[in-house]
Write an enzyme that holds these catalytic residues in place. Structure first.
Site, PDB file in Angstrom:
ATOM      1  N   THR A 157      48.971  31.300  46.805  1.00 37.19           N
ATOM      2  CA  THR A 157      50.051  31.668  45.890  1.00 37.19           C
ATOM      3  C   THR A 157      49.492  32.088  44.535  1.00 37.19           C
ATOM      4  O   THR A 157      48.425  31.609  44.119  1.00 37.19           O
ATOM      5  CB  THR A 157      51.008  30.463  45.711  1.00 37.19           C
ATOM      6  N   ASP A 158      50.248  32.933  43.832  1.00 40.27           N
ATOM      7  CA  ASP A 158      49.826  33.312  42.481  1.00 40.27           C
ATOM      8  C   ASP A 158      49.812  32.111  41.537  1.00 40.27           C
ATOM      9  O   ASP A 158      49.169  32.131  40.487  1.00 40.27           O
ATOM     10  CB  ASP A 158      50.723  34.440  41.930  1.00 40.27           C
ATOM     11  N   GLU A 159      50.543  31.048  41.915  1.00 41.21           N
ATOM     12  CA  GLU A 159      50.656  29.891  41.009  1.00 41.21           C
ATOM     13  C   GLU A 159      49.327  29.178  40.778  1.00 41.21           C
ATOM     14  O   GLU A 159      49.206  28.401  39.838  1.00 41.21           O
ATOM     15  CB  GLU A 159      51.692  28.891  41.533  1.00 41.21           C
TER      16      GLU A 159
ATOM     17  N   ALA B  77      55.481  21.262  62.005  1.00 38.63           N
ATOM     18  CA  ALA B  77      55.939  19.860  62.093  1.00 38.63           C
ATOM     19  C   ALA B  77      57.454  19.731  61.960  1.00 38.63           C
ATOM     20  O   ALA B  77      57.989  18.622  62.087  1.00 38.63           O
ATOM     21  CB  ALA B  77      55.250  19.029  61.016  1.00 38.63           C
TER      22      ALA B  77
ATOM     23  N   SER C  55      56.234  23.383  49.922  1.00 39.67           N
ATOM     24  CA  SER C  55      56.221  24.630  49.152  1.00 39.67           C
ATOM     25  C   SER C  55      57.099  24.631  47.894  1.00 39.67           C
ATOM     26  O   SER C  55      57.139  25.637  47.185  1.00 39.67           O
ATOM     27  CB  SER C  55      56.653  25.782  50.068  1.00 39.67           C
TER      28      SER C  55
ATOM     29  N   TYR D 179      52.250  21.061  43.016  1.00 44.68           N
ATOM     30  CA  TYR D 179      52.237  22.029  44.127  1.00 44.68           C
ATOM     31  C   TYR D 179      51.102  23.029  43.933  1.00 44.68           C
ATOM     32  O   TYR D 179      50.282  23.252  44.833  1.00 44.68           O
ATOM     33  CB  TYR D 179      53.589  22.767  44.209  1.00 44.68           C
TER      34      TYR D 179
ATOM     35  N   LYS E 148      47.663  23.725  46.186  1.00 46.21           N
ATOM     36  CA  LYS E 148      47.325  25.013  46.809  1.00 46.21           C
ATOM     37  C   LYS E 148      45.967  25.509  46.293  1.00 46.21           C
ATOM     38  O   LYS E 148      45.197  26.135  47.039  1.00 46.21           O
ATOM     39  CB  LYS E 148      48.411  26.053  46.507  1.00 46.21           C
TER      40      LYS E 148
ATOM     41  N   TYR F 164      67.276  26.975  34.741  1.00 46.41           N
ATOM     42  CA  TYR F 164      66.460  26.070  33.940  1.00 46.41           C
ATOM     43  C   TYR F 164      66.138  26.685  32.576  1.00 46.41           C
ATOM     44  O   TYR F 164      65.783  27.876  32.490  1.00 46.41           O
ATOM     45  CB  TYR F 164      65.124  25.785  34.640  1.00 46.41           C
TER      46      TYR F 164
ATOM     47  N   GLY G  73      56.979  21.290  32.659  1.00 47.80           N
ATOM     48  CA  GLY G  73      55.788  22.150  32.782  1.00 47.80           C
ATOM     49  C   GLY G  73      56.076  23.541  33.300  1.00 47.80           C
ATOM     50  O   GLY G  73      55.191  24.196  33.860  1.00 47.80           O
TER      51      GLY G  73
HETATM   52  P1  NAD Z   1      58.735  26.805  53.720  1.00 43.04           P
HETATM   53  O1  NAD Z   1      58.849  25.530  52.959  1.00 43.04           O
HETATM   54  O2  NAD Z   1      59.937  27.621  53.994  1.00 43.04           O
HETATM   55  O3  NAD Z   1      58.040  26.525  55.133  1.00 43.04           O
HETATM   56  C1  NAD Z   1      56.959  25.645  55.292  1.00 43.04           C
HETATM   57  C2  NAD Z   1      56.822  25.359  56.784  1.00 43.04           C
HETATM   58  O4  NAD Z   1      55.684  24.501  56.958  1.00 43.04           O
HETATM   59  C3  NAD Z   1      58.022  24.625  57.370  1.00 43.04           C
HETATM   60  O5  NAD Z   1      58.402  25.234  58.592  1.00 43.04           O
HETATM   61  C4  NAD Z   1      57.511  23.207  57.597  1.00 43.04           C
HETATM   62  O6  NAD Z   1      58.135  22.561  58.688  1.00 43.04           O
HETATM   63  C5  NAD Z   1      56.034  23.452  57.844  1.00 43.04           C
HETATM   64  N1  NAD Z   1      55.209  22.282  57.519  1.00 43.04           N
HETATM   65  C6  NAD Z   1      55.240  21.536  56.374  1.00 43.04           C
HETATM   66  N2  NAD Z   1      54.369  20.525  56.457  1.00 43.04           N
HETATM   67  C7  NAD Z   1      53.747  20.644  57.656  1.00 43.04           C
HETATM   68  C8  NAD Z   1      52.726  19.904  58.323  1.00 43.04           C
HETATM   69  N3  NAD Z   1      52.165  18.834  57.744  1.00 43.04           N
HETATM   70  N4  NAD Z   1      52.325  20.320  59.540  1.00 43.04           N
HETATM   71  C9  NAD Z   1      52.881  21.408  60.139  1.00 43.04           C
HETATM   72  N5  NAD Z   1      53.865  22.130  59.562  1.00 43.04           N
HETATM   73  C10 NAD Z   1      54.296  21.760  58.334  1.00 43.04           C
HETATM   74  O7  NAD Z   1      57.637  27.644  52.932  1.00 43.04           O
HETATM   75  P2  NAD Z   1      57.527  29.213  52.699  1.00 43.04           P
HETATM   76  O8  NAD Z   1      58.270  29.570  51.480  1.00 43.04           O
HETATM   77  O9  NAD Z   1      57.784  29.910  53.979  1.00 43.04           O
HETATM   78  O10 NAD Z   1      55.974  29.305  52.343  1.00 43.04           O
HETATM   79  C11 NAD Z   1      54.989  29.450  53.372  1.00 43.04           C
HETATM   80  C12 NAD Z   1      53.611  29.495  52.746  1.00 43.04           C
HETATM   81  O11 NAD Z   1      53.537  30.574  51.831  1.00 43.04           O
HETATM   82  C13 NAD Z   1      53.247  28.243  51.963  1.00 43.04           C
HETATM   83  O12 NAD Z   1      51.882  27.974  52.209  1.00 43.04           O
HETATM   84  C14 NAD Z   1      53.458  28.635  50.513  1.00 43.04           C
HETATM   85  O13 NAD Z   1      52.588  27.923  49.657  1.00 43.04           O
HETATM   86  C15 NAD Z   1      53.096  30.108  50.551  1.00 43.04           C
HETATM   87  N6  NAD Z   1      53.759  30.963  49.558  1.00 43.04           N
HETATM   88  C16 NAD Z   1      55.117  30.938  49.429  1.00 43.04           C
HETATM   89  C17 NAD Z   1      55.731  31.808  48.534  1.00 43.04           C
HETATM   90  C18 NAD Z   1      57.234  31.834  48.368  1.00 43.04           C
HETATM   91  O14 NAD Z   1      57.729  32.547  47.488  1.00 43.04           O
HETATM   92  N7  NAD Z   1      58.012  31.123  49.162  1.00 43.04           N
HETATM   93  C19 NAD Z   1      54.953  32.678  47.761  1.00 43.04           C
HETATM   94  C20 NAD Z   1      53.557  32.660  47.924  1.00 43.04           C
HETATM   95  C21 NAD Z   1      52.970  31.811  48.839  1.00 43.04           C
HETATM   96  O1  DAU Z   2      55.045  32.442  42.880  1.00 38.15           O
HETATM   97  C1  DAU Z   2      54.952  32.000  44.196  1.00 38.15           C
HETATM   98  C2  DAU Z   2      55.697  30.698  44.339  1.00 38.15           C
HETATM   99  O2  DAU Z   2      57.075  31.012  44.179  1.00 38.15           O
HETATM  100  C3  DAU Z   2      55.443  30.017  45.667  1.00 38.15           C
HETATM  101  O3  DAU Z   2      54.100  29.646  45.748  1.00 38.15           O
HETATM  102  C4  DAU Z   2      56.343  28.793  45.819  1.00 38.15           C
HETATM  103  O4  DAU Z   2      56.187  28.237  47.113  1.00 38.15           O
HETATM  104  C5  DAU Z   2      57.776  29.210  45.626  1.00 38.15           C
HETATM  105  O5  DAU Z   2      58.607  28.084  45.675  1.00 38.15           O
HETATM  106  C6  DAU Z   2      57.948  29.931  44.287  1.00 38.15           C
HETATM  107  O6  DAU Z   2      57.776  29.028  43.175  1.00 38.15           O
HETATM  108  P1  DAU Z   2      58.760  29.073  41.904  1.00 38.15           P
HETATM  109  O7  DAU Z   2      58.694  27.777  41.229  1.00 38.15           O
HETATM  110  O8  DAU Z   2      58.527  30.301  41.104  1.00 38.15           O
HETATM  111  O9  DAU Z   2      60.151  29.284  42.709  1.00 38.15           O
HETATM  112  P2  DAU Z   2      61.598  28.648  42.534  1.00 38.15           P
HETATM  113  O10 DAU Z   2      62.487  29.397  43.464  1.00 38.15           O
HETATM  114  O11 DAU Z   2      61.591  27.183  42.610  1.00 38.15           O
HETATM  115  O12 DAU Z   2      61.967  29.059  41.039  1.00 38.15           O
HETATM  116  C7  DAU Z   2      61.987  30.421  40.623  1.00 38.15           C
HETATM  117  C8  DAU Z   2      62.319  30.430  39.132  1.00 38.15           C
HETATM  118  O13 DAU Z   2      63.681  29.998  38.959  1.00 38.15           O
HETATM  119  C9  DAU Z   2      61.472  29.476  38.314  1.00 38.15           C
HETATM  120  O14 DAU Z   2      61.249  30.042  37.018  1.00 38.15           O
HETATM  121  C10 DAU Z   2      62.354  28.236  38.169  1.00 38.15           C
HETATM  122  C11 DAU Z   2      63.757  28.807  38.146  1.00 38.15           C
HETATM  123  N1  DAU Z   2      64.812  27.960  38.728  1.00 38.15           N
HETATM  124  C12 DAU Z   2      64.596  27.398  39.945  1.00 38.15           C
HETATM  125  C13 DAU Z   2      65.573  26.610  40.529  1.00 38.15           C
HETATM  126  C14 DAU Z   2      65.344  25.965  41.881  1.00 38.15           C
HETATM  127  C15 DAU Z   2      66.013  27.804  38.059  1.00 38.15           C
HETATM  128  O15 DAU Z   2      66.201  28.336  36.949  1.00 38.15           O
HETATM  129  N2  DAU Z   2      66.978  27.018  38.632  1.00 38.15           N
HETATM  130  C16 DAU Z   2      66.808  26.411  39.825  1.00 38.15           C
HETATM  131  O16 DAU Z   2      67.743  25.704  40.296  1.00 38.15           O
END
Ligand code: NAD
Ligand code: DAU
Length: 341
Positions: free
Chosen positions: A124-126, A35, A84, A151, A155, A208, A276
Site C-alpha cells: 500500500t502507499d501508506e 480465512a 486492511s 496498519y 504492511k 473525519y 494520526g
Molecule cells: P479486505 O479487508 O476486503 O479483504 C481481506 C481478505 O483477507 C478477506 O477476505 C479476509 O477474510 C482475508 N484474510 C484476513 N486475514 C486472513 C488470514 N489470517 N488468513 C487468510 N485470509 C485472511 O481487503 P482489501 O481492501 O481487499 O485489501 C486487500 C489487500 O490489498 C490488502 O493486503 C491491503 O493491504 C491491500 N491494499 C488495499 C487497498 C484498498 O484501498 N482497499 C489499497 C492498497 C492495498
Molecule cells: O491508500 C491505500 C489504503 O487505503 C489501503 O492500504 C487501506 O487498506 C484502505 O483501507 C485505505 O486506507 P484509508 O485509511 O485511506 O481508507 P478509509 O476508507 O478508511 O478512509 C479514506 C479517507 O476517509 C481517510 O482520509 C479517512 C476518511 N474517513 C474514513 C472513514 C471510515 C472519514 O472521513 N470518515 C469515515 O467514516
C-alpha cells in the site's frame, strides 16, 4: 497453464483479481486461500467456475494448512490476505501484526519450500506515510518508509520481509503499492462504500476532521490489471507504485456521491478526527506506466458511475454485510446506529 495461489481472494480486491484472472487466462487454475474473517465474503465468489477455482477456508498464519494447499507446480502466489482497515488497527493492533507480518513470513517460507516461481506482495502507499497538503510532491518507489498507523506499519514490515526473502534467498518477488481502491463489493467500513450505503438510506456521512484530507482513488479493476502486469512483466525484486493520478479531498468524494444519488449535501456530518490521520496520499505511477505498459481504463466519472450502479443493484449484498457484528462495530466507532432493512 498458470497455477495461482491467491490469498485473501474472498475480500474486496482479491475477489476482483480472481475474477479478472479467470477472464484473462482461459487455462489458469486458482487456489483461493482465505480465512473468511469479518471482511471475507463467500458471496463475492458467487458463480465462479469450480473446475478452475478452488476455495480453501484457512489462515495464512497456519504453516501446515498453507503447505497442505500449496502445490509444487504453483507458478505464482499473490498475497492479498490482510487486516486492511486503519481504524480497526488503531483500536487494536494485534491481529494486524499476526496476519500482515507473521502471515506474510509463513507464505514466503512456503513459497521457498515449494519452489514457487514468483511471489507478489500487495502492499500500500501508506507505507510511505503522509505528504504535505497543496504540494507537488508525490510518492515514488524511492520514497522513504514512514508508516503512521499500526496498519501501515504492519504492511511496511511485511514489505521488509519480502525484500529480505528476495535478497537472502533469491526468491523471485514483486511488490505493488497502490492507493485507495473503490468499486463493487468493498466492505462498508471503508469511507467510500460506507458513505454510499449510508446516503442510500438517508443516514449521515461521517467525515473525519475538516474533510480536506486527500486520497488518490483508483477503480479496483484497474488496480487488478496493474497487478497482472506486474506479475507478468515486473522485474524480480522490484516495487511498483500504482495510481490513477486521481487525488480527491474526502469532502469532494462525499459531495460527488450525494450529487450522483440526488441526495442533499446536508447529510454530511463532520465528526471527531482519526488519530494520526494522514493528510495526503498521491502516487507517481510513472514506473508502472513505462516498465509494465499499464494505464488505468476508468476515469473517476466512469468508475464512480459503475460503483454507484453496483451498490444500487445489490441492496441484498449490502444488507447482508451490515449484520449484527457490523452494526456493533459502527456503534462503537461512530456512536450512532445505521439504518438497515
Ligand atoms: P479486505 O479487508 O476486503 O479483504 C481481506 C481478505 O483477507 C478477506 O477476505 C479476509 O477474510 C482475508 N484474510 C484476513 N486475514 C486472513 C488470514 N489470517 N488468513 C487468510 N485470509 C485472511 O481487503 P482489501 O481492501 O481487499 O485489501 C486487500 C489487500 O490489498 C490488502 O493486503 C491491503 O493491504 C491491500 N491494499 C488495499 C487497498 C484498498 O484501498 N482497499 C489499497 C492498497 C492495498
Ligand atoms: O491508500 C491505500 C489504503 O487505503 C489501503 O492500504 C487501506 O487498506 C484502505 O483501507 C485505505 O486506507 P484509508 O485509511 O485511506 O481508507 P478509509 O476508507 O478508511 O478512509 C479514506 C479517507 O476517509 C481517510 O482520509 C479517512 C476518511 N474517513 C474514513 C472513514 C471510515 C472519514 O472521513 N470518515 C469515515 O467514516
Amino acid at each position: 497453464m498458470k497455477t495461482f495461489f491467491v490469498t485473501g481472494g474472498a475480500g474486496f480486491i482479491g475477489s476482483a483479481f480472481v475474477r479478472l484472472l479467470l477472464e484473462e487466462y482461459d487455462d489458469c487454475r486458482i487456489v483461493n486461500y482465505d480465512a473468511l474473517t469479518y471482511a471475507g465474503n463467500p458471496d463475492n465468489l458467487a458463480g465462479l467456475n469450480p473446475d478452475r477455482h478452488r476455495f480453501v477456508c484457512a489462515d495464512i498464519t497456519d504453516p501446515e494448512a498453507v503447505l497442505a494447499n500449496l502445490d509444487e507446480n504453483t507458478d505464482v502466489i499473490v498475497n492479498f490476505a490482510a487486516e486492511s482497515h486503519v481504524d480497526r488497527s488503531i483500536n487494536s493492533a494485534a491481529e494486524f501484526l499476526q496476519t500482515n507480518i507473521a502471515g506474510t513470513q509463513v507464505l514466503l517460507d512456503a513459497a521457498r519450500a515449494r519452489g514457487v516461481k514468483r511471489f507478489v506482495q500487495i502492499s500500500t502507499d501508506e507505507v510511505m506515510g503522509s505528504l504535505p497538503e497543496d504540494d507537488d510532491k508525490f510518492f515514488t518507489e524511492a520514497s522513504p518508509f514512514a508508516p503512521n498507523s499500526p496498519y501501515a506499519a504492519s504492511k511496511a514490515a511485511a514489505e521488509h520481509l519480502v525484500r529480505a526473502a528476495h535478497h537472502t534467498f533469491g526468491l523471485d518477488t514483486v511488490v505493488t503499492r497502490c492507493g485507495n481502491n473503490y468499486g463493487p463489493r468493498q466492505f462498508p467500513e471503508k469511507f467510500l462504500p460506507l458513505a454510499l450505503a449510508n446516503a442510500m438510506k438517508d443516514d449521515s456521512i461521517p467525515i473525519y476532521g475538516d474533510g480536506r484530507n486527500v486520497r488518490d482513488w483508483i477503480y479496483v479493476e484497474d488496480h487488478c490489471r496493474a497487478i497482472l502486469a506486474a506479475l507478468e512483466k515486473g522485474r524480480a525484486g522490484a516495487v511498483y507504485n500504482i495510481g490513477a493520478r486521481n487525488e480527491r479531498r474526502n469532502i469532494e468524494v462525499a459531495e460527488a456521491l450525494l450529487d450522483a444519488l440526488g441526495k442533499p449535501r446536508s447529510l454530511i456530518k463532520f465528526v471527531k478526527d482519526r488519530l494520526g490521520h494522514d493528510r495526503r496520499y498521491a502516487i507517481d505511477p510513472s514506473l508502472a506506466e513505462t516498465e509494465l505498459g499499464w494505464r488505468p481504463r476508468e476515469t473517476w466519472a466512469t468508475g464512480l458511475e459503475k460503483t454507484i450502479n453496483w451498490y444500487r443493484e445489490n441492496g441484498p449484498w449490502i444488507e447482508k454485510v451490515r449484520n449484527l457484528a457490523y452494526r456493533d462495530y459502527y456503534k462503537a466507532q461512530y456512536g450512532t446506529e445505521v439504518t438497515v432493512d
